[in-house]
Structure formats: structure tokens, C-alpha cells
Design an enzyme around this catalytic site. Structure first.
Site, PDB file in Angstrom:
ATOM      1  N   PHE A 187     -37.801 -96.812   4.512  1.00 31.36           N
ATOM      2  CA  PHE A 187     -38.189 -95.408   4.700  1.00 31.36           C
ATOM      3  C   PHE A 187     -37.334 -94.542   3.768  1.00 31.36           C
ATOM      4  O   PHE A 187     -36.115 -94.714   3.708  1.00 31.36           O
ATOM      5  CB  PHE A 187     -37.959 -95.033   6.164  1.00 31.36           C
ATOM      6  N   ASP A 230     -32.484-100.807  11.239  1.00 30.23           N
ATOM      7  CA  ASP A 230     -33.164 -99.590  11.663  1.00 30.23           C
ATOM      8  C   ASP A 230     -34.373-100.019  12.488  1.00 30.23           C
ATOM      9  O   ASP A 230     -35.275-100.707  11.985  1.00 30.23           O
ATOM     10  CB  ASP A 230     -33.582 -98.762  10.439  1.00 30.23           C
ATOM     11  N   TYR A 236     -38.704 -90.579  19.161  1.00 35.16           N
ATOM     12  CA  TYR A 236     -39.959 -89.821  19.272  1.00 35.16           C
ATOM     13  C   TYR A 236     -41.174 -90.654  18.879  1.00 35.16           C
ATOM     14  O   TYR A 236     -42.288 -90.166  18.937  1.00 35.16           O
ATOM     15  CB  TYR A 236     -39.899 -88.530  18.436  1.00 35.16           C
ATOM     16  N   LYS A 237     -40.974 -91.907  18.455  1.00 34.68           N
ATOM     17  CA  LYS A 237     -42.100 -92.766  18.079  1.00 34.68           C
ATOM     18  C   LYS A 237     -42.551 -93.520  19.342  1.00 34.68           C
ATOM     19  O   LYS A 237     -43.087 -92.922  20.259  1.00 34.68           O
ATOM     20  CB  LYS A 237     -41.698 -93.652  16.913  1.00 34.68           C
ATOM     21  N   ARG A 262     -53.014 -95.451   8.122  1.00 35.05           N
ATOM     22  CA  ARG A 262     -52.120 -96.157   9.028  1.00 35.05           C
ATOM     23  C   ARG A 262     -52.552 -95.925  10.473  1.00 35.05           C
ATOM     24  O   ARG A 262     -52.840 -94.797  10.872  1.00 35.05           O
ATOM     25  CB  ARG A 262     -50.710 -95.611   8.796  1.00 35.05           C
TER      26      ARG A 262
HETATM   27  C1  LIG Z   1     -39.142 -92.120  11.386  1.00 34.98           C
HETATM   28  C2  LIG Z   1     -38.051 -92.683  10.542  1.00 34.98           C
HETATM   29  C3  LIG Z   1     -36.977 -91.891  10.110  1.00 34.98           C
HETATM   30  C4  LIG Z   1     -36.908 -90.424  10.407  1.00 34.98           C
HETATM   31  O1  LIG Z   1     -35.602 -89.970  10.447  1.00 34.98           O
HETATM   32  P1  LIG Z   1     -35.262 -88.576  11.157  1.00 34.98           P
HETATM   33  O2  LIG Z   1     -33.894 -88.265  10.710  1.00 34.98           O
HETATM   34  O3  LIG Z   1     -35.385 -88.789  12.631  1.00 34.98           O
HETATM   35  O4  LIG Z   1     -36.266 -87.565  10.698  1.00 34.98           O
HETATM   36  C5  LIG Z   1     -35.968 -92.505   9.394  1.00 34.98           C
HETATM   37  N1  LIG Z   1     -36.023 -93.828   9.096  1.00 34.98           N
HETATM   38  C6  LIG Z   1     -37.052 -94.601   9.481  1.00 34.98           C
HETATM   39  C7  LIG Z   1     -37.070 -96.041   9.129  1.00 34.98           C
HETATM   40  C8  LIG Z   1     -38.107 -94.043  10.189  1.00 34.98           C
HETATM   41  O5  LIG Z   1     -39.145 -94.806  10.538  1.00 34.98           O
END
Ligand SMILES: *Cc1c(COP(=O)(O)O)cnc(C)c1O
Length: 397
Positions: free
Chosen positions: A113, A184, A209-210, A356
């Protein structure tokens, strides 16, 4: 306790919506809104500052962390909550680099990400000293773990394709090469059974939040392996990670627990909503959840491939290598997704061409999968996506 999947009755699903985006923003659990109202009106409104003690606000980050710990296979007391995932990535990376002062390489992968990679780049810019971030293709990561690598930082399930790394195998390889491991779990916490303690990884981070349905901006979490906690030198030495915040000492003295990875004042409203949201997991057998997830993604792939030959599967075909999402590549994917959303099937789009679809077995069932595939077929065969209205891009895709 018996497991009944799905548990749609525990969620506020808008009528006419098939929600295939719970991997990005989970659905509102019933009870969350009433809890938020109680915290605002009774606790904040009525108790004011006394609520930190009397309403248990001060303990909430730890209590919620302990509940998340059970979902990722971590021991109680090993998960701190707060801030955003990007911040937790930064903290874990910095701590890991300090544990391997003679090494200079952060190893991740090209599918990670962007924010995780940006945090690594920013950290390297701050420390200087010749640090480097390497991002080989996901399949080449294991071979890239050399004795130059200080830390391996990977996202378990790829946000774009759903491709899944083998946590145990890669953690073993990292440790064999003397590197620290950070996982992660943004796209795996709440999507499958996890055994982070069993893997031996030093750190795990994720957001709530996911699949955990904590709502927009819900706090992130960070797990540190208990035996290393007292050696962590926090990059963000905030007062609530201090051993005695209200001693108001001028010098930083870290808490002798995972609490040292906390920074500042916890987001009480969001934590309370998250605590309420986590109740939907009571009695859920995570092996049954994973089985349901695989059944849903397998069925969706079969339906879509039979109905929509113009779409190309971008997720692994082998369910053992796939998270709880299915992605298809399509040149006009953005417009097609907008047309689909206009018809009540909500997925999302990730550049350059990925449609997705997330499958959350707590509130998605087989009938949803079949209905969604039929509507997708209609959008594609009629080329409904050609309507120019579907080409207008929002800030969030
Ligand atoms: C959703 C997601 C994020 C988002 O990070 P925030 O700081 O909460 O906005 C970061 N890394 C991964 C792998 C994600 O899937």
C-alpha cells in the site's frame, strides 16, 4: 457458542445495497450509533472530565486492544490502539531499524500500500545515513531477504489484487537472515484466522475501519512481541506512552508495556464505537469465517467469468493464496464501477484498471454474490458504463 454466518441482522445495511466494499470501509454495526450518542451526551456532556476515570475512557485503548488481540492471535496486553495505520507503520519501522543498527535496508514489495512505502521513504529521509527501501515484486520477496536487510515490512493481503503472503514462511526467512519482521494486517484482521504470536513476528499493525467495522477514521492498532517491548525506543515519545503520564516528568520514560507505542490523547468517540463494533465477533469461529469467505470469492469468480468474458481476473485463482477480496482488470473499470454503484452494488476501483470487490462473510451471502454478478453482467453487456456521467472521478475512487 454456535456460529451463524452471515449475521446480517447485526448490521445496518441500507435497503437495495449489496455492499462489496467492507474491505475498505466496514458497514455500520447496530448499536454503534446509540453508543456514540451515549458517549457524547451522557459521558462527555454529563460527566465531562470525570469521564476519563469514571466512564473508563483512560482504559479504553487497552480494552479495545485486548479484543483486537484475540482476532489476530496475539496475547492480551500486546496490542496498543490509536492514531492511524500510517503512524503505526512509522513507529514499527523506526523501532525495527533501531533493533538492527548495523543494517541499512528496509525490504518491502512493489504491491504494498502506498502509505506504507511513503512512511518508509519519509523515515529514511529523516534518519539519512544511507538507508534504502527495496521493493521487489511480491513473488521475489523471499529471495531478496539477505543479511543486509534490517527489517522486512509487508502487507499480508495485497490491497489491489488480494494476493496473500505466507506469514509463517516469510517470518521464518526474515529471522533466519537476522531481520526484524513487520506485518501489516490491514486487509486480513477480521477476514481470516491469524496467529501472529505463533509466527514469531516482532510487530503487526493494522486498521480497524475495514473488516473490523470501526467506522471512518477508527483508530489503528499495533502489536509488539512481548519479549521485545522493553527494548523498543519509541520514535514518537508521547506522554500517553510514558510510564506515568500524570507525573508530568520533564524527561521521557517509556511505559514497560506495549502502551509505550501510544502517543497522545486517545480518540474516545471512535474507540467507543469500535468497542461496540467488535461485539459482532463474539462467538465467531474464524475458521468458519474463512471457509465462508472462500466459498463467496470462489462463487463470485465462477459467476463473473461465466457472465463477463471481458473481465480478467487479477486475484490469485488459488483461494489459499487469496484474501477475502476479488479483483478484476478492465480497461473501463472506473466507469463500470460507477455504473455498478448506481445500481446498488458497491465495490471500488483502484488505479490503473482494477475493479475490486470485498467479501465480508458476516454480512454478505451467496444470494448477494449471484445478484451482484448478474448486475455486473448487465452493466458490461449493455455497455451502460459508456454514460459520460460515470467517467467523472470523485476524490475517493
Ligand atoms: C488501508 C491501509 C492503510 C491506510 O492507512 P491510514 O493511515 O489508516 O489511512 C495503510 N496501509 C495499508 C496496507 C492499508 O490497507
Amino acid at each position: 457458542m454456535p456460529t451463524h454466518l452471515p449475521r446480517k441482522d447485526l448490521f445496518e445495511i441500507p435497503p437495495g445495497v449489496i455492499y462489496l466494499d467492507g474491505n475498505s470501509l466496514g458497514v455500520l454495526p447496530k448499536g454503534a450509533a446509540a453508543r456514540a450518542a451515549r458517549v457524547i451526551e451522557d459521558e462527555w456532556g454529563g460527566q465531562l472530565i470525570r469521564a476519563w476515570n469514571e466512564a473508563g475512557w483512560m482504559d479504553l485503548p487497552r480494552v479495545v486492544g485486548d479484543r483486537i488481540a484475540t482476532l489476530i492471535g496475539a496475547p492480551a496486553g500486546s496490542v496498543a490502539t490509536g492514531d492511524t495505520l500510517s503512524i503505526k507503520v512509522y513507529q514499527a519501522l523506526d523501532a525495527a531499524l533501531k533493533m538492527r543498527p548495523d543494517r541499512r535496508v528496509i525490504l518491502s514489495d512493489s504491491g504494498n500500500f502506498p502509505s506504507d512505502l511513503y512512511m518508509a521513504q519519509g523515515l529514511i529521509g529523516t534518519i539519512g545515513k544511507g538507508y534504502a527501501l527495496r521493493t521487489p515484486a511480491p513473488d521475489a520477496v523471499a529471495a531478496a531477504i539477505t543479511d543486509e536487510v534490517a527489517v522486512v515490512m509487508l502487507t499480508h493481503v495485497d490491497y489491489r489484487t488480494g494476493r496473500m503472503h505466507d506469514i509463517d514462511a516469510i517470518t521464518r526467512a526474515a529471522h533466519a537472515a537476522g531481520a526484524v519482521m513487520i506485518w501489516d494486517l490491514a486487509h486480513s484482521a477480521g477476514a481470516m484466522a491469524l496467529d501472529i504470536a505463533g509466527s514469531g513476528a516482532e510487530f503487526a499493525v493494522g486498521c480497524s475501519y475495514k473488516y473490523l467495522n470501526g467506522g471512518p477514521g477508527a483508530p489503528a492498532f499495533i502489536h509488539a512481541r512481548p519479549d521485545i517491548v522493553e527494548r523498543i525506543d519509541p520514535a514518537l515519545a508521547g506522554w500517553l506512552g510514558h510510564a506515568a503520564p500524570f507525573a508530568m516528568e520533564p524527561g521521557y520514560r517509556p511505559a514497560m508495556s506495549t502502551e509505550r507505542l501510544r502517543v497522545g490523547t486517545p480518540p474516545i468517540l471512535q474507540l467507543a464505537v469500535l468497542q461496540e463494533a467488535l461485539k459482532v465477533w463474539d462467538g465467531v469461529d474464524m475458521a468458519a469465517l474463512r471457509a465462508a469467505s472462500i466459498a463467496l470469492t470462489e462463487r463470485f469468480i465462477a459467476e463473473v467469468e461465466a457472465r463477463c468474458p471481458m473481465l480478467v481476473l487479477a486475484s490469485p485463482r488459488d483461494p489459499a493464496r487469496r484474501g477475502s477480496q476479488v479483483s478484476f482488470a478492465f480497461e473501463h473499470g472506473y466507469a463500470a464501477m460507477q455504473a455498478l454503484i448506481a445500481r446498488g452494488v458497491i465495490g471500488d476501483f483502484r488505479a490503473p484498471d482494477i475493479m475490486r470487490f470485498g467479501f465480508t462473510p458476516l454480512y454478505i451471502d451467496e444470494a448477494d454474490v449471484i445478484a451482484a454478478a448478474a448486475i455486473l453482467q448487465e452493466v458490461l453487456t449493455t455497455e451502460a458504463w459508456r454514460d459520460p456521467a460515470y467517467r467523472v472521478r470523485g476524490k475517493v475512487t
